[in-house]
Design an enzyme around this catalytic site. Sequence first.
Site, PDB file in Angstrom:
ATOM      1  N   LYS A 225       0.853  -1.199  -0.010  1.00  0.00           N
ATOM      2  CA  LYS A 225       0.153  -0.021  -0.054  1.00  0.00           C
ATOM      3  C   LYS A 225       0.870   1.178   0.131  1.00  0.00           C
ATOM      4  CE  LYS A 225      -3.913   2.058   2.906  1.00  0.00           C
ATOM      5  NZ  LYS A 225      -4.741   1.710   3.944  1.00  0.00           N
TER       6      LYS A 225
ATOM      7  N   SER B 143      -9.247   1.967   2.645  1.00  0.00           N
ATOM      8  CA  SER B 143      -8.283   2.902   1.862  1.00  0.00           C
ATOM      9  C   SER B 143      -7.414   1.954   1.081  1.00  0.00           C
ATOM     10  CB  SER B 143      -7.736   3.669   2.664  1.00  0.00           C
ATOM     11  OG  SER B 143      -6.965   3.016   3.762  1.00  0.00           O
TER      12      SER B 143
ATOM     13  N   SER C  72      -9.956  -0.918   6.326  1.00  0.00           N
ATOM     14  CA  SER C  72      -9.035  -0.850   5.016  1.00  0.00           C
ATOM     15  C   SER C  72      -8.320  -1.874   4.700  1.00  0.00           C
ATOM     16  CB  SER C  72      -8.172   0.405   5.358  1.00  0.00           C
ATOM     17  OG  SER C  72      -9.036   1.775   5.459  1.00  0.00           O
TER      18      SER C  72
END
Length: 484
Positions: free
Chosen positions: A89, A164, A188
């Site tokens: 990420k 996210s 997330s």
Amino acid sequence: MDTRGESGPMTTRSVLSLARAIRTRELSASEVVGTHIECHQRLAPRINALAADRFDLARQEATLADELLRSAGPEDVLPSLLGVPFTVKESIALRGMPQSAGLVARKDCLATGNAPAVQRLLDAGAIALGVTNTSELTLWIESSNRLYGRTNNPYDPSRTAGGSSGGEGAAVGSGASPFGLASDIAGSIRLPASFCGVFGHKPSSGLVPNTGTYPGTPGPAGRMLGVGPLTRHAEDLIALLSILAGSGGAGHGAPDGNPGDPAGVSLQGLRVVILQESSLLPISRELHDARERAAGALAAAGAQLHRVALRSWRHAWLPFVATLQAEAEQTTLSLLAAAGAKRPTWRSLLSPRGPHTLPTRITLAPELLPQGSQPPGRKRLLAAAHELVGELAETIGDGVLLHPAHPRVAPKHGRTLGRPWLLNSCAVFNLAGVPVTEVPLGLSPSTGLPLGLQVAAGMNRDHVSIAVAIELERVFGGWIPPQV
């Protein structure tokens, strides 16, 4: 275990299978890395999972891995993940790669070192392919920002991949990454895993170091931020978690780093809780039925089912936010100031052409209110949060709890905005710090989109939720690659 984890195309095999194939020279690291790079390149226009790649470096590192294998003697101990590719990420530090979290003011910021969790994977021989897209400042469940654009669901580009960590969900769910490293403070990891049909694990609070993330979560609020893996196959979760676990850096880390062994978990007599009346938006029929099938499979394995009504969960979002704000040592405005961004005004917040996405503007709006005009009742909300945590611990006991991460399958782009209560089903687990594993349960017959389920266990019982995930994969087949 699903046999696709052991054989078949490289882009469907498990992490452990690929690692074994590389060590035994069934496959070369260069082949494995090259095949996954080609998959990323082919799918980029459709899903836009990667924010930035390091393909050339990854190929060089794969060549070095192959040379190490050729020179290794029979007594040499090789890194457990030697030559296996993965993605990270973008908000988690990977040396030399962007770490902006989609914030325009940080477009030139490169990570100068590796987050502890990333370093552990690299030390284990894994090869990073690049960093994946997030929502701006990791603030929402749709991964879109002004720097990298919007990430799409690999099963249907008109749908969100979640957030996210949506880039990770899309990368792993499409088959382009064998596994990914992501973070989770309100779903997330689990929402992208759910929407993209893969496994995801939010560890127990403190089990994996969460330092090296941007935005960081300083202060007591850091206990709610978990760093963990997304995988194509359930068997990989505990292997990766064992590498990631343990104290490290300044922040929240477990002293012993032992996530337990799923092989030692018996489903016979295991308490399995099915929540009822807990969702503000009723769970869709297809997700409800998927959960019932999962519960039935666990009952067939000897588990004891319990149905519990928890209406208090319908309003969990406000206690969660109140706790996060009370424990955090920063605001969104202070993050922008530290990044060198221009202070937003009411005019800029109302403009769709500004540097910030709508979820960020919605988050900033209350912070622009005059001091003293914040809504009252914080003490009441903090007390409610404490009650929610106690209620959850009592409900789970020494068993597991089954609950969808979202009341619907992956929504169309933009359909979640302005609906923070959609995070109720995820955020309460961050509030309590307990481990949660997202498990795929096949595809919807009507839409072809993934169905999924959260399996939550008690604190420091990560191996229990993962053991349940392994059993459900055995029964239902786990991840089903999209037709892309």
